[in-house]
Write an enzyme that holds these catalytic residues in place. Structure first.
Site, PDB file in Angstrom:
ATOM      1  N   HIS A   1      -4.192  -2.852  -0.786  1.00 36.16           N
ATOM      2  CA  HIS A   1      -4.695  -4.255  -1.164  1.00 36.16           C
ATOM      3  C   HIS A   1      -5.600  -4.843  -0.105  1.00 36.16           C
ATOM      4  O   HIS A   1      -5.268  -5.986   0.123  1.00 36.16           O
ATOM      5  CB  HIS A   1      -3.351  -5.392  -1.673  1.00 36.16           C
ATOM      6  CG  HIS A   1      -2.727  -4.785  -2.801  1.00 36.16           C
ATOM      7  ND1 HIS A   1      -2.421  -6.101  -3.978  1.00 36.16           N
ATOM      8  CD2 HIS A   1      -2.435  -3.855  -3.454  1.00 36.16           C
ATOM      9  CE1 HIS A   1      -1.699  -5.344  -4.858  1.00 36.16           C
ATOM     10  NE2 HIS A   1      -1.876  -3.947  -4.566  1.00 36.16           N
TER      11      HIS A   1
ATOM     12  N   ASP B   1       3.663   2.737  -7.906  1.00 38.15           N
ATOM     13  CA  ASP B   1       2.554   3.314  -8.382  1.00 38.15           C
ATOM     14  C   ASP B   1       2.540   4.811  -8.572  1.00 38.15           C
ATOM     15  O   ASP B   1       1.442   5.185  -8.720  1.00 38.15           O
ATOM     16  CB  ASP B   1       1.233   2.771  -7.226  1.00 38.15           C
ATOM     17  CG  ASP B   1       1.288   1.362  -7.249  1.00 38.15           C
ATOM     18  OD1 ASP B   1       0.825   0.717  -8.284  1.00 38.15           O
ATOM     19  OD2 ASP B   1       1.340   0.874  -6.028  1.00 38.15           O
TER      20      ASP B   1
ATOM     21  N   ASP C   1     -24.061   6.899   3.086  1.00 39.70           N
ATOM     22  CA  ASP C   1     -23.300   8.081   3.762  1.00 39.70           C
ATOM     23  C   ASP C   1     -22.190   8.734   3.182  1.00 39.70           C
ATOM     24  O   ASP C   1     -21.801   9.752   3.574  1.00 39.70           O
ATOM     25  CB  ASP C   1     -22.841   7.503   5.156  1.00 39.70           C
ATOM     26  CG  ASP C   1     -23.987   7.193   6.170  1.00 39.70           C
ATOM     27  OD1 ASP C   1     -25.250   7.934   5.746  1.00 39.70           O
ATOM     28  OD2 ASP C   1     -23.853   6.828   7.501  1.00 39.70           O
TER      29      ASP C   1
ATOM     30  N   HIS D   1      -3.614   4.020  -1.766  1.00 31.73           N
ATOM     31  CA  HIS D   1      -3.757   2.846  -2.423  1.00 31.73           C
ATOM     32  C   HIS D   1      -3.589   1.600  -1.540  1.00 31.73           C
ATOM     33  O   HIS D   1      -2.456   1.463  -0.777  1.00 31.73           O
ATOM     34  CB  HIS D   1      -2.934   2.597  -3.360  1.00 31.73           C
ATOM     35  CG  HIS D   1      -2.656   1.374  -4.351  1.00 31.73           C
ATOM     36  ND1 HIS D   1      -3.839   0.697  -4.634  1.00 31.73           N
ATOM     37  CD2 HIS D   1      -1.576   0.609  -4.794  1.00 31.73           C
ATOM     38  CE1 HIS D   1      -3.413  -0.437  -5.206  1.00 31.73           C
ATOM     39  NE2 HIS D   1      -2.000  -0.571  -5.209  1.00 31.73           N
TER      40      HIS D   1
ATOM     41  N   SER E   1       7.150   4.981  -4.906  1.00 31.71           N
ATOM     42  CA  SER E   1       6.409   3.952  -4.821  1.00 31.71           C
ATOM     43  C   SER E   1       6.253   3.268  -6.349  1.00 31.71           C
ATOM     44  O   SER E   1       6.284   4.378  -7.258  1.00 31.71           O
ATOM     45  CB  SER E   1       5.044   4.317  -4.465  1.00 31.71           C
ATOM     46  OG  SER E   1       4.093   3.273  -4.839  1.00 31.71           O
TER      47      SER E   1
ATOM     48  N   TYR F   1     -24.658  16.494   9.786  1.00 31.27           N
ATOM     49  CA  TYR F   1     -23.705  15.507  10.516  1.00 31.27           C
ATOM     50  C   TYR F   1     -22.639  16.197  10.811  1.00 31.27           C
ATOM     51  O   TYR F   1     -22.030  17.072  10.019  1.00 31.27           O
ATOM     52  CB  TYR F   1     -23.315  14.281   9.668  1.00 31.27           C
ATOM     53  CG  TYR F   1     -22.759  13.312  10.247  1.00 31.27           C
ATOM     54  CD1 TYR F   1     -23.308  12.274  10.861  1.00 31.27           C
ATOM     55  CD2 TYR F   1     -21.029  13.308  10.101  1.00 31.27           C
ATOM     56  CE1 TYR F   1     -22.325  11.441  11.573  1.00 31.27           C
ATOM     57  CE2 TYR F   1     -20.480  12.352  10.739  1.00 31.27           C
ATOM     58  CZ  TYR F   1     -20.967  11.260  11.678  1.00 31.27           C
ATOM     59  OH  TYR F   1     -20.314  10.281  12.310  1.00 31.27           O
TER      60      TYR F   1
ATOM     61  N   SER G   1       9.494   3.052  -2.434  1.00 27.19           N
ATOM     62  CA  SER G   1       8.825   1.606  -2.674  1.00 27.19           C
ATOM     63  C   SER G   1       9.411   0.579  -2.059  1.00 27.19           C
ATOM     64  O   SER G   1      10.685   0.824  -1.485  1.00 27.19           O
ATOM     65  CB  SER G   1       9.357   1.544  -4.115  1.00 27.19           C
ATOM     66  OG  SER G   1       9.049   0.460  -4.602  1.00 27.19           O
ATOM     67  N   GLY G   2       8.882  -0.260  -1.471  1.00 26.40           N
ATOM     68  CA  GLY G   2       9.101  -1.273  -0.818  1.00 26.40           C
ATOM     69  C   GLY G   2       9.723  -1.251   0.659  1.00 26.40           C
ATOM     70  O   GLY G   2      10.373  -2.252   1.254  1.00 26.40           O
TER      71      GLY G   2
ATOM     72  N   HIS H   1      -6.946  -5.867  -9.707  1.00 28.37           N
ATOM     73  CA  HIS H   1      -5.811  -5.215  -8.993  1.00 28.37           C
ATOM     74  C   HIS H   1      -6.227  -5.020  -7.555  1.00 28.37           C
ATOM     75  O   HIS H   1      -6.561  -5.664  -6.812  1.00 28.37           O
ATOM     76  CB  HIS H   1      -5.330  -4.080  -9.780  1.00 28.37           C
ATOM     77  CG  HIS H   1      -4.124  -3.719  -9.130  1.00 28.37           C
ATOM     78  ND1 HIS H   1      -3.206  -2.579  -9.748  1.00 28.37           N
ATOM     79  CD2 HIS H   1      -3.593  -3.807  -8.054  1.00 28.37           C
ATOM     80  CE1 HIS H   1      -2.260  -2.408  -9.005  1.00 28.37           C
ATOM     81  NE2 HIS H   1      -2.509  -3.023  -7.972  1.00 28.37           N
TER      82      HIS H   1
ATOM     83  N   GLY I   1       0.959  -0.967   0.037  1.00 30.73           N
ATOM     84  CA  GLY I   1       0.057  -0.036   0.092  1.00 30.73           C
ATOM     85  C   GLY I   1       0.953   1.232   0.013  1.00 30.73           C
ATOM     86  O   GLY I   1       1.916   0.977   0.318  1.00 30.73           O
ATOM     87  N   ASN I   2       0.342   2.242  -0.243  1.00 32.22           N
ATOM     88  CA  ASN I   2       0.896   3.578  -0.383  1.00 32.22           C
ATOM     89  C   ASN I   2      -0.153   4.888  -0.426  1.00 32.22           C
ATOM     90  O   ASN I   2      -1.036   4.752  -0.811  1.00 32.22           O
ATOM     91  CB  ASN I   2       2.027   3.812  -1.466  1.00 32.22           C
ATOM     92  CG  ASN I   2       1.298   3.215  -2.862  1.00 32.22           C
ATOM     93  OD1 ASN I   2       0.558   4.141  -3.517  1.00 32.22           O
ATOM     94  ND2 ASN I   2       1.581   2.221  -3.380  1.00 32.22           N
TER      95      ASN I   2
END
Lengths: 233, 233, 233, 233
Positions: free
Chosen positions: B98, B77, B121, B96, B75, B230, B46-47, B172, B29-30
């Site tokens: 998973h 992405d 909502d 992003h 990243s 709200y 990245s990583g 994905h 994720g990022n």
């Protein structure tokens, strides 16, 4: 001090990751770390709770499965580790768990279809489920045969152990491996997540489609091989 | 000190929320945070494991995807983020992940139907699942094309990116966005919960009905727009 | 100091239990505690994160829904609470969550069948799912009508609010109540568990049978009524 | 000091494991530890939250179900424990929970099929689900009859209580036992995991096959009996 201190340390740390990652209940798992120069590996002692584990309790075993150092009995799965180290010549670690989703797929005797990029980031193939062994093999040297069951499942599918670092043993549970013990445990966690996602995918859409080839190749190559651009270095 | 300290800080804090909210395994994720005046964004390297992340490791990238500041590789992405910042002109953050349930819907290539008020909502539409891109696009500039895949999925459905801050990329995983990086992460968590509830709803009742229009409008308007009541202020 | 300190304290503590019990994501829930002598209740302010909550932020509202004390806007569901306090004359607390399994049943618009003793320990009836309200009511005073939607669902089934302290609002989510705010939250957690078990039961056996009457009565009477023998005193 | 201090200690520690292992919500469970020489057992008091439990609150009860020592009322399931201690002559502990997956199988009134080695490591049989008792028994001495319901379910299947330390009570929930209270709780956790895996297995493959006999025997004998080689000594 022992010349095996390094692999004892690596095996201990990797074993302790299993409960941290939620991959084991009680003692249902074991990890080993190999020293390729000495042709031995350090493995968790059998049945010892993770909370009582320490580096010096790790057992040193050679690739024939014989204990070389240590007072405790090694994991009951030791012979499976030994066979895999002998035949998968570049691996440095092996992890075995009974994690819930991966084990359910093993019990279902189904390969895990490649449904998405989370899977393709790690391998281009479906995760194989090795067929349960025949009764003669079971009554023979069971854990030794489990090693060959894994090796044969890859052979039948024409997949190299460096391209596929995880497998389901039919009716049993997953084994994973890698360059290091830490990588093997990483693969156990990835397999569990991929197994969960594939289960959910089929529940959401019974006839879900496998990922198409172009996407499989793209995602795998992002992370692996000469043109990879994931991570640092 | 750098003029990008503020977005590095925001990006760092938003990235660290992903593991806290249970939305990522390892580095899957990022999150990025944009500075609209400078036309740049700060993004996770990245990583790099979350436990090793720090504000100064964030990478500064412009809206063309070029690194402006930072020693680490951004990243993988990053180009998707860049395309979205360029085209979604009022957003300040992108996330992003998973996450399991949202990813399973993406792997099923199905939009998530609006079954209840938890969904309404946040948006009045089904959560779109962008169709997997064609092979030419995959073999071209993949992450760049992923940005357009997202943009086009909204266009096809005639939905504005301000009305729909979450999307599934087919096969994905999800991307979400918002006015800030924190809001983008909030949307990631909401999407995961909505995805889980929709999965359970269909399991409990195979032919569950979508929420009716009057309720969709009512719940959305409680939280958004001129008559909303709200929250505070 | 205010004469409402006691209910502010009770409401605060009960609200804080929601995240501890895993029943809310972000601010998707609210609890209130009533003072029957003063005909008011203390309720969570709208949209305030649990981590920022404190006793003095609780809002005091009367049974018509008018704010009596407090600087913050009360929960957007306040009118529903007010209607229930007015009509359910012996209750002292109300809890509303969007917990995953209970909400999925609400989205399925199905009552939760009584499949086992975990359910029967708390009520002898299926948990009702109130039908979604008609469009006129939605466009009218929605939260006020939600209160009547709940009251009517019990009336239609001829169930007293003291015999059934939990309900699903169709397409929306659960409401629970009880003698105290703590009991209302307890009921929210029980409902979520009962909803999860019923979902699993139907997955394991599609035509699972409801619990038979003798067992329903036995388990309920173990815990409730003159011959009860569960708990201390 | 009391001559029951040892079993109070064992019962207390075993009870406290239930919430640690995620096997109970609120007070939905109880564990007892027996002293075979004194023919008594220590059991959790009824309805007392785990957070308020202490060793001296444990209640001492004889095998007829009569309280021998203690000021609190013992668990409402005490008579079931008493009957089991009287008839299962070598057990030293009993555990009862309403854990989600095991309870869902009980509500489904299905035995849990033996699908894999995780199950076979602990028993060679499907986990029995005792049929709900008839109405006369329910209206009679219910908890006492629950004990016989369990005993009879094993008898009907011709299974010894030492070969099967876990059972599902139809429409109710699981009971487990063992040489010690700690072992009984261990069995509760194993049963919950086996129940979860069997549920997932059938979801992944509707017509999943039971484990074959050779594997059942092999895995059970790895851990149990004269030729066992799991654990230390």
């Amino acid at each position: 001090m022992s010349k095996y201190d390094e692999i004892k340390h690596l095996a201990y740390k990797a074993n302790m990751q299993l409960p941290e990652l939620g991959l084991v209940l009680f003692t249902f798992g074991n990890v080993s770390a190999a020293d390729r120069e000495e042709s031995v590996f350090a493995i968790k002692p059998s049945g010892v709770p993770y909370s009582e584990l320490s580096e010096d309790k790790m057992v040193i075993v050679d690739f024939e499965g014989k204990t070389v150092e240590g007072n405790l009995r090694p994991s009951s799965d030791t012979l499976t580790h030994a066979v895999l180290y002998k035949h998968f010549e570049t691996i440095g670690g092996i992890s075995h768990t009974h994690s819930s989703y991966a084990t359910a797929w093993a019990q279902s005797q189904r390969d895990i279809p490649i449904y998405g990029t989370t899977h393709a980031d790690h391998t281009t193939y479906d995760i194989p489920c090795a067929a349960p062994m025949n009764d003669d093999m079971i009554q023979g040297d069971y854990e030794y045969q489990t090693g060959f069951q894994i090796i044969n499942a890859l052979k039948e599918r024409n997949i190299n152990y460096e391209e596929m670092e995880m497998i389901l043993v039919g009716n049993h549970a997953p084994f994973t491996w890698g360059k290091t013990a830490a990588k093997a445990v990483y693969n156990s966690a990835v397999l569990e997540e991929v197994a969960k996602m594939a289960y959910l995918t089929e529940s959401i859409k019974a006839d879900a489609l496998r990922l198409k080839d172009a996407l499989i190749r793209k995602h795998f190559e992002r992370k692996h091989g000469p043109g990879s651009y994931y991570g640092q270095s």
